[in-house]
Design a protein around this motif. Sequence first.
Motif, PDB file in Angstrom:
ATOM      1  N   ASN A  83       0.804  -1.232   0.000  1.00  0.00           N
ATOM      2  CA  ASN A  83       0.000   0.000   0.000  1.00  0.00           C
ATOM      3  C   ASN A  83       0.830   1.272   0.000  1.00  0.00           C
ATOM      4  O   ASN A  83       0.466   2.269   0.606  1.00  0.00           O
ATOM      5  N   PRO A 200     -11.275  -2.166 -10.333  1.00  0.00           N
ATOM      6  CA  PRO A 200     -11.511  -0.720 -10.331  1.00  0.00           C
ATOM      7  C   PRO A 200     -10.437   0.069  -9.587  1.00  0.00           C
ATOM      8  O   PRO A 200     -10.212   1.233  -9.884  1.00  0.00           O
ATOM      9  N   THR A 201      -9.777  -0.583  -8.634  1.00  0.00           N
ATOM     10  CA  THR A 201      -8.805   0.164  -7.823  1.00  0.00           C
ATOM     11  C   THR A 201      -7.393   0.119  -8.408  1.00  0.00           C
ATOM     12  O   THR A 201      -6.480   0.669  -7.816  1.00  0.00           O
ATOM     13  N   PRO A 254     -10.985  -7.056  -7.130  1.00  0.00           N
ATOM     14  CA  PRO A 254      -9.614  -6.525  -7.125  1.00  0.00           C
ATOM     15  C   PRO A 254      -8.638  -7.588  -7.623  1.00  0.00           C
ATOM     16  O   PRO A 254      -8.855  -8.780  -7.382  1.00  0.00           O
ATOM     17  N   ASP A 398       0.242   8.926  -6.773  1.00  0.00           N
ATOM     18  CA  ASP A 398      -0.410   8.075  -5.767  1.00  0.00           C
ATOM     19  C   ASP A 398      -1.841   8.539  -5.533  1.00  0.00           C
ATOM     20  O   ASP A 398      -2.769   7.739  -5.449  1.00  0.00           O
ATOM     21  N   THR A 399      -1.997   9.857  -5.385  1.00  0.00           N
ATOM     22  CA  THR A 399      -3.327  10.411  -5.177  1.00  0.00           C
ATOM     23  C   THR A 399      -4.194  10.165  -6.405  1.00  0.00           C
ATOM     24  O   THR A 399      -5.365   9.823  -6.285  1.00  0.00           O
ATOM     25  N   GLN A 402      -5.524   6.745  -6.384  1.00  0.00           N
ATOM     26  CA  GLN A 402      -6.581   6.621  -5.389  1.00  0.00           C
ATOM     27  C   GLN A 402      -7.874   7.244  -5.887  1.00  0.00           C
ATOM     28  O   GLN A 402      -8.953   6.685  -5.722  1.00  0.00           O
ATOM     29  N   ARG A 403      -7.742   8.414  -6.506  1.00  0.00           N
ATOM     30  CA  ARG A 403      -8.929   9.088  -7.065  1.00  0.00           C
ATOM     31  C   ARG A 403      -9.585   8.206  -8.112  1.00  0.00           C
ATOM     32  O   ARG A 403     -10.802   8.062  -8.146  1.00  0.00           O
ATOM     33  N   ASP A 406     -11.338   5.269  -6.426  1.00  0.00           N
ATOM     34  CA  ASP A 406     -12.587   5.675  -5.771  1.00  0.00           C
ATOM     35  C   ASP A 406     -13.675   5.936  -6.808  1.00  0.00           C
ATOM     36  O   ASP A 406     -14.826   5.521  -6.645  1.00  0.00           O
ATOM     37  N   ALA A 407     -13.299   6.644  -7.886  1.00  0.00           N
ATOM     38  CA  ALA A 407     -14.304   7.033  -8.875  1.00  0.00           C
ATOM     39  C   ALA A 407     -14.799   5.815  -9.663  1.00  0.00           C
ATOM     40  O   ALA A 407     -15.997   5.692  -9.941  1.00  0.00           O
ATOM     41  N   THR A 409     -14.876   2.774  -8.517  1.00  0.00           N
ATOM     42  CA  THR A 409     -15.704   2.033  -7.572  1.00  0.00           C
ATOM     43  C   THR A 409     -17.109   2.618  -7.517  1.00  0.00           C
ATOM     44  O   THR A 409     -18.101   1.891  -7.569  1.00  0.00           O
ATOM     45  N   ASP A 410     -17.170   3.952  -7.443  1.00  0.00           N
ATOM     46  CA  ASP A 410     -18.472   4.625  -7.440  1.00  0.00           C
ATOM     47  C   ASP A 410     -19.234   4.299  -8.716  1.00  0.00           C
ATOM     48  O   ASP A 410     -20.424   3.987  -8.685  1.00  0.00           O
ATOM     49  N   ALA A 413     -20.672   0.896  -8.775  1.00  0.00           N
ATOM     50  CA  ALA A 413     -21.776   0.719  -7.837  1.00  0.00           C
ATOM     51  C   ALA A 413     -23.031   1.456  -8.297  1.00  0.00           C
ATOM     52  O   ALA A 413     -24.143   0.937  -8.186  1.00  0.00           O
ATOM     53  N   LYS A 424     -14.235  13.631 -13.700  1.00  0.00           N
ATOM     54  CA  LYS A 424     -14.131  13.910 -12.277  1.00  0.00           C
ATOM     55  C   LYS A 424     -12.658  13.907 -11.829  1.00  0.00           C
ATOM     56  O   LYS A 424     -12.200  14.835 -11.153  1.00  0.00           O
TER      57      LYS A 424
ATOM     58  N   ARG B  93     -16.464  13.067   0.076  1.00  0.00           N
ATOM     59  CA  ARG B  93     -16.070  11.750   0.561  1.00  0.00           C
ATOM     60  C   ARG B  93     -15.831  11.779   2.072  1.00  0.00           C
ATOM     61  O   ARG B  93     -16.181  10.841   2.777  1.00  0.00           O
ATOM     62  N   ARG B 180     -21.138  -3.265  -1.773  1.00  0.00           N
ATOM     63  CA  ARG B 180     -21.264  -1.929  -1.237  1.00  0.00           C
ATOM     64  C   ARG B 180     -22.296  -1.817  -0.117  1.00  0.00           C
ATOM     65  O   ARG B 180     -22.099  -1.136   0.868  1.00  0.00           O
ATOM     66  N   ARG B 263      -9.747  -3.213   2.783  1.00  0.00           N
ATOM     67  CA  ARG B 263      -9.783  -2.374   1.580  1.00  0.00           C
ATOM     68  C   ARG B 263      -9.227  -3.052   0.328  1.00  0.00           C
ATOM     69  O   ARG B 263      -9.876  -3.026  -0.723  1.00  0.00           O
ATOM     70  N   PRO B 264      -8.040  -3.668   0.417  1.00  0.00           N
ATOM     71  CA  PRO B 264      -7.533  -4.321  -0.800  1.00  0.00           C
ATOM     72  C   PRO B 264      -8.414  -5.484  -1.262  1.00  0.00           C
ATOM     73  O   PRO B 264      -8.409  -5.821  -2.440  1.00  0.00           O
ATOM     74  N   SER B 267     -13.317  -3.748  -3.294  1.00  0.00           N
ATOM     75  CA  SER B 267     -13.258  -2.428  -3.918  1.00  0.00           C
ATOM     76  C   SER B 267     -14.398  -1.546  -3.433  1.00  0.00           C
ATOM     77  O   SER B 267     -14.460  -0.373  -3.765  1.00  0.00           O
ATOM     78  N   ASP B 270     -13.824   2.630  -0.131  1.00  0.00           N
ATOM     79  CA  ASP B 270     -13.004   3.632  -0.816  1.00  0.00           C
ATOM     80  C   ASP B 270     -12.045   4.306   0.161  1.00  0.00           C
ATOM     81  O   ASP B 270     -12.037   4.011   1.354  1.00  0.00           O
ATOM     82  N   SER B 271     -11.247   5.221  -0.362  1.00  0.00           N
ATOM     83  CA  SER B 271     -10.173   5.794   0.450  1.00  0.00           C
ATOM     84  C   SER B 271     -10.702   6.701   1.555  1.00  0.00           C
ATOM     85  O   SER B 271      -9.966   7.083   2.447  1.00  0.00           O
ATOM     86  N   VAL B 285      -0.883   9.065   1.534  1.00  0.00           N
ATOM     87  CA  VAL B 285      -0.918   8.797   0.096  1.00  0.00           C
ATOM     88  C   VAL B 285      -0.764  10.114  -0.652  1.00  0.00           C
ATOM     89  O   VAL B 285       0.056  10.257  -1.548  1.00  0.00           O
ATOM     90  N   GLY B 286      -1.560  11.101  -0.233  1.00  0.00           N
ATOM     91  CA  GLY B 286      -1.525  12.377  -0.918  1.00  0.00           C
ATOM     92  C   GLY B 286      -0.395  13.284  -0.448  1.00  0.00           C
ATOM     93  O   GLY B 286      -0.117  14.298  -1.069  1.00  0.00           O
TER      94      GLY B 286
END
Lengths: 444, 322
Positions: A83, A200-201, A254, A398-399, A402-403, A406-407, A409-410, A413, A424, B93, B180, B263-264, B267, B270-271, B285-286
């Motif tokens: 991670n 997705p991740t 995943p 890295d960010t 992650q973005r 997350d997006a 995954t959304d 869903a 986005k 989020r 979810r 988390r891993p 999916s 989320d973060s 991370v950021g």
Amino acid sequence: MTNSPMHRRTVLGGAAAVAAGWALAGCSDSGDGDGDAPRERKKGQKIQLTFWSWVPGIDKPVDLWNRKHPDVQVKVEKVSAVNGQQYAKMHAAIKAGNPPDLGQIEFPVLPGFLLDDGLLDLAPLGVARHKNRFFGWQWQQSVFGKGVYAVPQASGPMGLFLRQDLFDKWEVSTPRTWDEYETAARAVRKKGAWIETFAPTNGNRFAGLAWQAGAKWYGTDGDTWLVHIDDEPTRKVADYWESLVGQKLVKTIPDRQNAWYKDLQTGAIPAWVGASWGDALLVGNAPGTKGKWRAAPLPQWKAGEQAFANWGGSTTAVFAKARYPKDALDFAVWLNTAPESIGLLIDGGYGFPSAKKGYATTDLDVDKDFFGGQAYSRVFADAGAHVDTSWRWGPGVDTLYQRLGDAFTDALADGGSFRSVLTKVQAQTVADLKGKGLKVESGG
Amino acid sequence: MSRPAPAARKRTRKDTAGRPRRARRTEARNARAAAAFVLPFLALFGLCFLAPLGYALHQSLQKTERTGPLGLGREHEAFAGFAHYAQALSDDRFLTGFGRVLLFGAVQIPLMIVLATALALLLESASARGIAFFRTAFFLPYGVPGVIASILWGFLYVPGISPLVKIAESVGWHVDFLSRGTVLWSLANIVTWQFTGYNMLVLIAQLKAVPGELYEAARIDGANAWQVARHVKLPLIRPALVLTGVFSIIGTLQLFAEPMVLRPLASSIDSGFTPNLHAYSEAFVGNNPHVAAAEAVLLALVACVLSFGFLRLAGGRAEGRG
């Protein structure tokens, strides 16, 4: 505390030569008074460099170096690569002012370290004379402006792993284009399996696929960073996978996790768009499928094209606070170009060498039996030679991953479109970089 | 507080002009003794609580500015005001994460405390057998670190590996513990499994402190076991119930290890699944420690408000009844 332990030991060592060297270094110190200014090693002076790495088997080449260079000892400190913990640790160490001398840093995250002022520019040390020993596009991954910030170590040209036995049994031919891949996916689905998963991740792989399609997510224009995640090539890739997901031709679990490995073992997933280093993953996690796998080139958007991409790969970087930059650089270059070192790294399974010479492609076929005797590294070597060389990374990857995760995954869903993910993430990335105090422009 | 010594009290009657010197001296000595006792606590409190909080506050109000070509030159810190707080509070989020843990707490905490209370009452009822064994058995999960517990349950949740999923599927029931809609309750299950025994022990400790005569009196009055539990035991363990409630509220807001580990595998997490995870992602991370600090301060604030709110509510009701 400004004195690092080693620094203190050196001073306490008390040899006149050392003391003189110290005094000289003190003079050349540009007056910021932290006493850790880079120095040149005196002839015969013994030093120790620390190196943070997670590469399997890295100890062996380092041991060899230590045997050959009694004066410049390198100490490997293993860091966890789970991670991105290793990078969190490195960033924290830079902030705290006590980073190691050298570190293992992947291509995409290099720019993030530049923002921290964390890496040493190797150009003034004359690193350019080693340029031709490395593949050009990999060398370029560490070049920003006039600076060179790392020595490339390994890359991950992308390709397609597949279970030849199942493909044969089900009479599915190896897909050469993405259209054929979709046809194959449909045929595999009819047999009750899923060709693979769209995780997705996994922003890393998605970036690779966009890279292949001709996207250029980052760029620079003068003092300004450019961000183009929402561009035509990436949209094409997004649409393609959205369609596969929509038709339920791929799973969305995943990847590189227990459930996925289980699917690989049982043949529930008979393929994987992966990278050269994926051989070790398959061998390690699906040992029962020995001899049944093959590697094939990454499917193309147009038949007969030669567009490839890279997923992964890393460098050996020298941290800005390194006190003996010259020796650190010497070690980094030796580690990644000396044939005996490359040999040991290949045995350890570190990936695809960044150096052009010092090994034969066949050296890389460590798990040839697993691939039914196929010289599978040839596939990746060819891919590596055709990787689009203009792709660049920017800060905050890295960010970005992650973005994206997350997006996506959304979107999975809520049934949102993959294109909306790009819109986005594009906006978020621009905002993220602005938040870091950078000049950014949105493109695409 | 400290009662004046009898000798001092006797003097008081004689001395009409202010307080006697001896008493004053005793008081000063007492104060010094008290200070000596309190000092270690204050030092630790300052070092381990106030200092980090102060530092987080300071960090949350700073920002990094960069100069030079492409921002690769020197960086320096500047005052940011409340910009990071504004950013955190406008982050969907982050806010969704808050909503999620509040929902989690609203369901999981009452469930867990009712379960813990029931177990405590059962184990402390006169007829219970093998008390020591069951008490240890129920408490055991608390000894398993959260990360290990999450890995353990992760194996029971992941399709393809989980025996639970296999069994469910064999009877035609298709479950996905990590989808979810369900993943939050799969996490709640882990937390409940881990902490019910712990809370049960706290309640048992309080039950043990109840004098036996009270039960005897109740029984003489003709109360059955249920009535004893309802009208004698429950009101008496109220302070322990409030305590476990506050602990659980704080624990819920800090939910981190369980979603981090799962988390891993899923999916669906989320973060920014929980506010803590969001702050972690920002920081590590950021690489945005300032935003993370602002989020941490907000989290502490909410935990504070909710805990004191709960105490107020519980305390107020107790007074009203008494």
